[in-house]
Design an enzyme around this catalytic site. Sequence first.
Site, PDB file in Angstrom:
ATOM      1  N   HIS A  63     -31.633  -7.469 -77.189  1.00 40.55           N
ATOM      2  CA  HIS A  63     -30.501  -7.932 -78.363  1.00 40.55           C
ATOM      3  C   HIS A  63     -30.881  -8.857 -79.153  1.00 40.55           C
ATOM      4  O   HIS A  63     -30.753 -10.112 -79.395  1.00 40.55           O
ATOM      5  CB  HIS A  63     -29.205  -8.482 -77.664  1.00 40.55           C
ATOM      6  CG  HIS A  63     -27.952  -8.215 -78.710  1.00 40.55           C
ATOM      7  ND1 HIS A  63     -26.762  -7.173 -78.139  1.00 40.55           N
ATOM      8  CD2 HIS A  63     -27.820  -8.009 -80.291  1.00 40.55           C
ATOM      9  CE1 HIS A  63     -26.349  -7.266 -79.329  1.00 40.55           C
ATOM     10  NE2 HIS A  63     -26.776  -7.858 -80.110  1.00 40.55           N
ATOM     11  N   HIS A  65     -31.684  -9.937 -83.401  1.00 43.24           N
ATOM     12  CA  HIS A  65     -31.865  -9.819 -85.027  1.00 43.24           C
ATOM     13  C   HIS A  65     -32.892  -9.462 -85.514  1.00 43.24           C
ATOM     14  O   HIS A  65     -33.184 -10.828 -85.805  1.00 43.24           O
ATOM     15  CB  HIS A  65     -30.974  -9.865 -85.647  1.00 43.24           C
ATOM     16  CG  HIS A  65     -29.272  -9.599 -84.720  1.00 43.24           C
ATOM     17  ND1 HIS A  65     -28.566  -8.598 -84.714  1.00 43.24           N
ATOM     18  CD2 HIS A  65     -28.732 -10.108 -83.731  1.00 43.24           C
ATOM     19  CE1 HIS A  65     -27.744  -8.131 -84.815  1.00 43.24           C
ATOM     20  NE2 HIS A  65     -27.511  -8.966 -83.548  1.00 43.24           N
ATOM     21  N   ASN A  97     -28.871  -3.956 -87.431  1.00 40.22           N
ATOM     22  CA  ASN A  97     -27.840  -4.082 -88.607  1.00 40.22           C
ATOM     23  C   ASN A  97     -28.318  -4.612 -90.003  1.00 40.22           C
ATOM     24  O   ASN A  97     -27.775  -6.325 -90.504  1.00 40.22           O
ATOM     25  CB  ASN A  97     -26.203  -4.860 -88.306  1.00 40.22           C
ATOM     26  CG  ASN A  97     -26.599  -5.541 -87.504  1.00 40.22           C
ATOM     27  OD1 ASN A  97     -27.507  -6.256 -86.928  1.00 40.22           O
ATOM     28  ND2 ASN A  97     -26.015  -7.372 -87.405  1.00 40.22           N
ATOM     29  N   ASP A 155     -24.905  -2.176 -83.433  1.00 40.16           N
ATOM     30  CA  ASP A 155     -24.232  -4.124 -83.203  1.00 40.16           C
ATOM     31  C   ASP A 155     -24.076  -4.501 -84.578  1.00 40.16           C
ATOM     32  O   ASP A 155     -23.960  -4.239 -85.842  1.00 40.16           O
ATOM     33  CB  ASP A 155     -25.511  -4.210 -82.877  1.00 40.16           C
ATOM     34  CG  ASP A 155     -24.727  -5.585 -82.259  1.00 40.16           C
ATOM     35  OD1 ASP A 155     -23.741  -5.495 -81.822  1.00 40.16           O
ATOM     36  OD2 ASP A 155     -25.822  -6.724 -82.224  1.00 40.16           O
ATOM     37  N   ASP A 308     -29.494 -12.515 -77.605  1.00 41.43           N
ATOM     38  CA  ASP A 308     -28.595 -11.920 -79.440  1.00 41.43           C
ATOM     39  C   ASP A 308     -29.324 -12.923 -80.743  1.00 41.43           C
ATOM     40  O   ASP A 308     -27.818 -13.674 -81.411  1.00 41.43           O
ATOM     41  CB  ASP A 308     -27.139 -12.221 -79.443  1.00 41.43           C
ATOM     42  CG  ASP A 308     -26.006 -11.324 -80.772  1.00 41.43           C
ATOM     43  OD1 ASP A 308     -26.904 -11.327 -81.518  1.00 41.43           O
ATOM     44  OD2 ASP A 308     -25.051 -11.577 -80.903  1.00 41.43           O
ATOM     45  N   HIS A 312     -29.651 -17.393 -89.638  1.00 43.14           N
ATOM     46  CA  HIS A 312     -28.787 -17.353 -90.940  1.00 43.14           C
ATOM     47  C   HIS A 312     -29.607 -18.792 -91.263  1.00 43.14           C
ATOM     48  O   HIS A 312     -30.346 -19.534 -90.316  1.00 43.14           O
ATOM     49  CB  HIS A 312     -27.715 -17.944 -90.257  1.00 43.14           C
ATOM     50  CG  HIS A 312     -27.549 -16.830 -90.221  1.00 43.14           C
ATOM     51  ND1 HIS A 312     -26.720 -15.931 -90.736  1.00 43.14           N
ATOM     52  CD2 HIS A 312     -26.091 -16.093 -88.530  1.00 43.14           C
ATOM     53  CE1 HIS A 312     -25.842 -14.708 -90.007  1.00 43.14           C
ATOM     54  NE2 HIS A 312     -26.023 -15.219 -88.697  1.00 43.14           N
ATOM     55  N   GLY A 327     -22.990 -17.228 -84.631  1.00 45.02           N
ATOM     56  CA  GLY A 327     -24.473 -16.471 -84.356  1.00 45.02           C
ATOM     57  C   GLY A 327     -25.487 -17.684 -84.896  1.00 45.02           C
ATOM     58  O   GLY A 327     -25.310 -18.130 -85.451  1.00 45.02           O
TER      59      GLY A 327
HETATM   60 ZN   LIG Z   1     -23.280  -7.895 -81.313  1.00 42.25          ZN
END
Ligand SMILES: [Zn+2]
Length: 447
Positions: A63, A65, A97, A155, A308, A312, A327
């Site tokens: 997981h 990003h 996403n 997600d 996760d 940012h 996040g």
């Molecule tokens: Zn999520």
Amino acid sequence: MLNTAHHEAMVIRGGRVIDAAAGRDEIADVFITNGVIVAAPRRDALVLDATGLIVCPGLMDLHVHLREPGQSHKETIESGTAAAAAGGFTLVACMPNTQPPLDTPDAVRWVIERASEADHCKVAPVAAITKVRGGRELTDFAALLGAGAAAFSDDGTGVEDDGVMRSAFERASDLDALLIQHCEYKAISAGGVMHLGEVSRRLGLAGLDPRSEEAMIERDIDLCRRTGGRYHVAHISTAKAIDLVRRAKDEGLPVTAEVCTHHLMLTDETCANADPNTKMHPPLRPQSDVDACRRGLLDGTIDCIVTDHAPHTAEEKSAGFLKAPAGIVGLETALGVAAKAMLAPPSSPLHKGGHREVVDWPRLLSWFTTGPARVLKRRPASIEIGTRADLTLIDPHSPWTVNSHQFHSKGHNTPFDGWTLTGRAVGTVRGRQVNRLLPDSRPSSIL
Ligand SMILES: [Zn+2]
């Protein structure tokens, strides 16, 4: 600084070889020739001294990003995979996403190509369940699998519509595809900035009702029972949610779950400092849920630990606790935080009642190796002769201090800045490639 080199022949000498899949834990040399693990060293092999280090199959994070395409100000595939390698990961699954979302075969192929150009670790893209992650119309699962999608998820949001999710389960069942759900009903969680409970009431902050997570898991397990599709709960975070998964597993349903490192370590009390780096989604929970997450790993309800990783910019996070996006980054702290949470000191609640649960490095590493492989229904990486080298080298002993400015990630948003952790990757080996992470505190001769 990540240093990459390529070698035809290597000997990784004297490390503690831990291979959870093979039940192996011993001091041994590992020989690699032309990127493959072999029985005997080549005479001209480069020797890497692994004394005092753990040598294990490459770590996986299901997981992450990576933010590309579309949000390269937060992270790029290059910087995100460099962060992954620095954290000891040789494979990460990246969430769809992005802007635009990963909902077409071309988008999936684009990510795989960028990752292969960056060449820091393997990337397994997770494609969207619905077009533009809009929650209405399913994507073309078969074409996306053909392009290399590892699983499906919207997600960032959950698929709320019962009919759409049912169709997704039916299609997943037909194709033996994996659905990863971000479990949240927005109507229940709306407006919340932290966990709804005693602490949110004390701080006077809008709480996020944990029912939003649990209700979706409940519905999905029911759909799983009726369709047989493989289902994975993303970032599980409450005791009740974990109980639901425990019962589904007892029933023999194809249900798995992951937990984030921060949900093993931090409680909602941490939010009292109003640091936007304690704001995440799902939010930090009370101690009873943190304990339930740890127990869920110990009894096998939860299959793996993930980050996760959600970078940012400093500017975005400076908007204050209420307005900042949720996040945190996690790739470069995951191993140390997981070790702190799970290699339990005697004061840990895991030892309650005089019963000492022994979590050792082989067990801890299984949640980063065999666990995630089981979720993806892949054969776990191993250190067997004849397999391609896919290894992580870990220093389990030296304490180190987290300095977010030294991260390879573009994101520095972490609540662990300044923490002293023990347990850190010092390198990865992928075929002929050696990625060396040389923290200031370690002599460069170690690897
Ligand atoms: Zn999520």
